[in-house]
Each structure stands twice: as C-alpha cells, then as structure tokens.
Design an enzyme around this catalytic site. Sequence first.
Site, PDB file in Angstrom:
ATOM      1  N   SER A 194     -13.238   3.845   4.061  1.00 11.61           N
ATOM      2  CA  SER A 194     -13.960   3.324   5.220  1.00 11.61           C
ATOM      3  C   SER A 194     -15.265   4.090   5.344  1.00 11.61           C
ATOM      4  CB  SER A 194     -13.127   3.511   6.493  1.00 11.61           C
ATOM      5  OG  SER A 194     -12.199   2.449   6.623  1.00 11.61           O
ATOM      6  N   ASP A 251       0.858  -1.185   0.000  1.00  9.97           N
ATOM      7  CA  ASP A 251       0.000   0.000   0.000  1.00  9.97           C
ATOM      8  C   ASP A 251       0.903   1.247   0.000  1.00  9.97           C
ATOM      9  OD1 ASP A 251      -2.315   1.506   0.209  1.00  9.97           O
ATOM     10  OD2 ASP A 251      -2.565   1.190   2.365  1.00  9.97           O
TER      11      ASP A 251
HETATM   12 ZN   LIG Z   1      -4.524   5.126   0.515  1.00  8.23          ZN
END
Ligand SMILES: [Zn+2]
Length: 341
Positions: free
Chosen positions: A229, A83
């Site tokens: 999220s 990531d």
């Molecule tokens: Zn990110």
Amino acid sequence: MPLVPMRILLDHAAENGYGVAALNVNNMEQIQAIMMAAQETDSPVIVQASRGARKYSNDSYLRHLMLAAAELNPELPIAMHQDHGNSAETCLSAIEQNFTSVMMDGSLSADGKTPSTYEYNVEVTKQVVDAAHAVGVSVEGELGALGGIEDGHGAGLSEAEVQEHLTNPDQAEQFVAETGVDALAVAIGTSHGAYKFTHKPTGEVLKMDLIEEIHRRLPNTHLVMHGSSSVPQELQDIINKYGGSIKQTYGVPIEEIQRGIKHGVRKVNVDTDNRLAITGAIRKVFTETPEKFDPRDYLKPAREAMAEVCKARMVAFGQAGNAGKIKPRTCKEMVDFYAGK
Ligand SMILES: [Zn+2]
C-alpha cells in the site's frame, strides 16, 4: 466466465509488462468496490482472502460473493486467491472452496508468527504445489519475512529487523527450482499494515535493487510485492480530519512499485489503502451528518472511496485495458499445462 487460475493473469501481465493489484476482500462492499473499478478500467482481477477474512465472513458467504462477481462480470477474468496460507490444510481447504490460487507462506511456521527454516518452507510449499497443480490451481510461495502483523499473521518484525530477513537471491533460485511455485513473494523491506516506514523510504530501507537482482536470476518467475500500500497522505488526512488518530506514516511510493513492475513484479498486494479509504469515508459521514443511522448512508460512500483507490492502482500498475485481451483458461486446462502435455 468461471473464476480463472491466477497463473494465466500473471503470465499475460509478464508478456505485456504490467502488474496486477491483489485486493483483499472481507465483505460484500469490498468485492463490489473492486468489481466497479475493474469494470470501469477493463482490468483483470485478483481478489484475495486471508485466513482472517475467511473466518470473519465465513467461507460460504465468501464463495457466493465471488461467484456473484463472476456471474455479474462475465467479460472480466477473476482469480480468487488465498492470502498467506499458514499450512497445507489451509490451502487445501481454500481449493475446496473454489479458490483458483493459493499462497503457501512457509516462511513462517504454522502458527503464522515464528520464522521457519528454509527446509520446512521447501517441504510444505512443495506439498501444496503438488496438490494444487494436480487440480490446476496456482501457487505463490514466500521467501524471507516481511515486517508487521496483519490479521494475526506475521512475525511482527520492526522496520529495522526486516532488513535481516530480506530474500536471498541465491536461495530464491534454489527455492523456485525445488518447489515449482508459479509466483514468489519477496521480502525487500516492506511491512504489512499502515506503519511501514517512519520516513519516505529510500533505497536504504526499500530494497528495489534486490528485486532487480532476483528478477535477473529468475526471469520466468512472477514476483510478488506484499505490504505494498502507498498509504497516501490524503487518506491519512481525511481520517484525522474527522476524528481519527493515524500517526504520520509512509507506504511504498507508486513509482517504486512501477519500478518493480519493470523488473518482474506481477502481483502487488494492496489492502491498507482500501481500509483507509473506507474508514475515512465513514468517519466523514458520521461527523458531518451525525443524525444518519441507515448503514447504506455510510457504506455507499465507503464503497465508492475504495473503488477510487482500486481504480487508481489498476491504472498505475498497467492492468487497466487488459481484461478483454486475456484468453481465459480453466483450472482443468491448467492441469494439462502443469503435466507438461
Ligand atoms: Zn502479505
């Protein structure tokens, strides 16, 4: 089965019109929670580790946790993704550690903070694509900048400032043509961390129509939503009920993510919701049974709480029920694919 390149998961998701949650891992309980959820829902899995996670857990622990997940779940295709790689070196070191996919985030300079130039972004991303595709590893790039900071990575843009760093659709077309990335992270007004929006987001701040435009221009590129999220109210409430202090905040509503999935979004990054679930569960045990001191007494409910969030996302994004339908391919097979053979 061995870890698979992320590209085959995203290709299957595109062919069948669903999205795949990309879930962050820092320790054993988190990988276990993800795998519990994937087993129960027959879901393909994208597990990702940030630079911060690699530093926290150590590459060797992380690699062996991933190999354990693959060994214990031979029926599930699992991709291991870096990531927000900040440099070609970070991405190359991830590939050495058996990651099957990397993100080269050239939208920021190598310090992971300062927005970079388009030219720099193309150059460094292309460099990673050439090296990664030569060994069959998938690559995600990013164009535009998100708000917030996560794990020390991010320009720290406010909710208002992100509106000036949205992905430009013309540039997105050019970027994909110039770099050859498999997936493109787009900036549409979201932020990393828990504090994304001060109100439930409208189209004014969360630009889903921009996704639709980019998908029209790049129908064959897998789009990625970062900072996605949903920051559910009930998870905020549990933390606050048991002595925490989370200021009222709003995430990306599930129905907006589902709208994105209808328009080319194939990878959806979710981390904060899992963090909230874990923290709430631990706080509850600490508050209700302060006499307990065995870490298993609070890590087990924490793991279960995270698995519930993962399961809910896997179902909502449509990846549930698809693991068994994916024909696994190895990185080696992908070398020929990229070479056009
Ligand atoms: Zn990110």
